[in-house]
Design an enzyme around this catalytic site. Structure first.
Site, PDB file in Angstrom:
ATOM      1  N   HIS A  95      20.850   8.578 -15.666  1.00  0.00           N
ATOM      2  CA  HIS A  95      19.877   7.591 -14.738  1.00  0.00           C
ATOM      3  C   HIS A  95      19.818   7.097 -16.278  1.00  0.00           C
ATOM      4  CE1 HIS A  95      17.504  10.664 -16.528  1.00  0.00           C
ATOM      5  NE2 HIS A  95      16.530   9.559 -16.723  1.00  0.00           N
ATOM      6  N   ASP A 140      15.658   4.873 -16.150  1.00  0.00           N
ATOM      7  CA  ASP A 140      14.655   4.933 -16.276  1.00  0.00           C
ATOM      8  C   ASP A 140      13.717   3.424 -15.144  1.00  0.00           C
ATOM      9  OD1 ASP A 140      14.027   7.858 -17.706  1.00  0.00           O
ATOM     10  OD2 ASP A 140      13.329   6.686 -19.410  1.00  0.00           O
ATOM     11  N   HIS A 192      21.232   7.124 -19.715  1.00  0.00           N
ATOM     12  CA  HIS A 192      21.116   9.012 -19.801  1.00  0.00           C
ATOM     13  C   HIS A 192      20.979  10.090 -19.139  1.00  0.00           C
ATOM     14  CE1 HIS A 192      17.111   8.057 -19.548  1.00  0.00           C
ATOM     15  NE2 HIS A 192      16.262   8.538 -19.841  1.00  0.00           N
ATOM     16  N   ARG A 206       7.013  10.999 -24.824  1.00  0.00           N
ATOM     17  CA  ARG A 206       7.982   9.508 -24.408  1.00  0.00           C
ATOM     18  C   ARG A 206       7.190   8.403 -24.003  1.00  0.00           C
ATOM     19  NH1 ARG A 206      10.436   8.597 -18.624  1.00  0.00           N
ATOM     20  NH2 ARG A 206       8.602   7.216 -18.786  1.00  0.00           N
TER      21      ARG A 206
END
Length: 289
Positions: A116, A118, A264, A279
Site C-alpha cells: 500500500h 499511505d 510499502h 512515524r
C-alpha cells in the site's frame, strides 16, 4: 524480459552516480533504496539536507541507522521537507503529528501488512513518511519492511497497457482499507479520485498510482472490467521482486520514503513478539496525471 522492460531497467541502472560531499550514499538495490551515513539527524546541516533531498529523489527510500533522536528532533527533520501531517484518526493522547507504531503481543495482524501507500484516499496524499524504530522483536529479526518503485512498475508495463491506463482514474476509499475490521469511531473517512497514472510533482516521471488498500474502483470501466484490471495491477508489485528492496530494522533506524512513488509492505513475521516505533508524515499536494 521484453525489450521495453529492459529499457526501463537500463534507464535506472546506467544513470551517472551523483557526487556527494556532505554524506555517503550506498544503494540498497540498483532500482530503489539507499543507506545514508555520515550524518547525525539531531544535528543536521543545511548542506547535508540539500544532499539528502537529492538522494531522496534518486532512490525514493533512505535508511539512516544508529540514530539517537528525540520526538522534537524527528519532527524537526521532517519539517525541513514540508508541513507535518496530522494523524487520522487522531491519537487519544500525545502529539497529534506522531503515530506510535506499537505491536501488541499476540496480535492477529498489524497495520500495513500488505502492499500500500499511505493515505491515498485523501485529496492531497502525503509527500512521505519517516518511521523511526526503537524496539525490534525479540531475537533481533523480523518485521522487515519492503518498498516498491512505482515508477518502474509503470515503465515495465507494455506500451499498449500504459496507453490504456493513461486516461483512467481510480476511486480511493478510506473505508476500503478496513475491510473485515471495524472503522475507528473518530476516523474521518476520505474518498477521492486520482489518475491511475500520475506524474511525480518534482521529477515529472510517471508512476502507477493504485494500491490494494485504498483503490476500490476504476469508474470508466464496468465493475467486472475494473476488478480484473485492478487485480492485475495489484499483482505487478507482488510478483516482481526486482521492483522492491527489503529494509531490516535495527534499534535506532529511521527510514524516510517517498509516499508519492513508493508502496510499502510491513512484514508480520514476528508473532507473538512486539516492536515499537513512531512515524511522522509530511503533507504533500494534489497529484496530477
Amino acid at each position: 524480459m521484453e525489450p521495453y522492460e529492459l529499457d526501463a531497467l537500463k534507464a535506472i541502472t546506467t544513470r551517472p552516480p551523483r557526487d556527494y560531499r556532505e554524506i555517503s550514499v550506498a544503494p540498497v538495490t540498483p532500482v530503489i533504496g539507499a543507506e545514508v551515513t555520515g550524518v547525525d539527524l539531531a544535528r543536521i546541516t543545511d548542506a547535508q539536507l540539500a544532499e539528502i533531498e537529492a538522494a531522496f529523489l534518486d532512490h525514493h527510500v533512505l535508511v539512516f541507522r544508529d540514530q539517537e533522536i528525540t520526538v522534537d528532533d524527528h519532527k524537526r527533520f521532517a519539517g525541513h521537507f514540508g508541513e507535518l501531517r496530522p494523524v487520522n484518526p487522531p491519537p487519544e493522547e500525545g502529539d497529534p503529528h506522531v503515530l506510535e507504531i506499537r505491536t501488541s503481543a499476540g496480535a492477529g495482524n498489524v497495520a500495513g501488512n500488505a502492499w500500500h501507500a499511505d493515505g491515498t484516499a485523501d485529496a492531497e496524499p502525503s509527500l512521505g513518511s519517516m518511521l523511526y524504530i526503537t524496539e525490534t522483536p525479540e531475537g533481533d529479526s523480523g518485521g522487515d519492511t519492503l518498498f516498491a518503485n512505482m515508477h518502474l512498475a509503470y515503465e515495465m508495463l507494455s506500451p499498449t497497457m500504459r496507453g490504456l491506463l493513461d486516461g483512467l482514474t481510480g476511486i480511493h476509499d478510506g473505508a476500503h482499507s478496513f475491510r473485515g475490521y471495524t472503522v475507528p469511531a473518530n476516523y474521518e473517512i476520505p474518498v477521492n479520485e486520482h489518475p491511475v497514472v500520475v506524474r511525480h510533482p518534482v521529477t515529472g516521471r510517471p508512476l502507477l498510482y493504485v494500491n490494494q488498500a485504498y483503490t476500490s474502483r476504476i469508474p470508466q470501466l464496468s465493475e467486472d472490467e475494473s476488478d480484473a484490471l485492478l487485480r492485475m495491477l495489484f499483482t505487478v508489485v507482488a510478483q516482481r521482486p526486482m521492483l522492491n528492496c527489503r529494509v531490516r530494522w535495527t534499534p535506532g533506524t529511521l527510514v524516510f520514503w517517498d509516499n508519492r512513488c513508493v508502496q510499502h509492505h510491513a512484514t508480520y513475521d514476528y508473532y507473538p513478539h512486539t516492536r515499537y516505533g513512531r512515524r511522522v508524515a509530511i503533507n504533500g499536494g494534489p497529484l496530477k496525471g
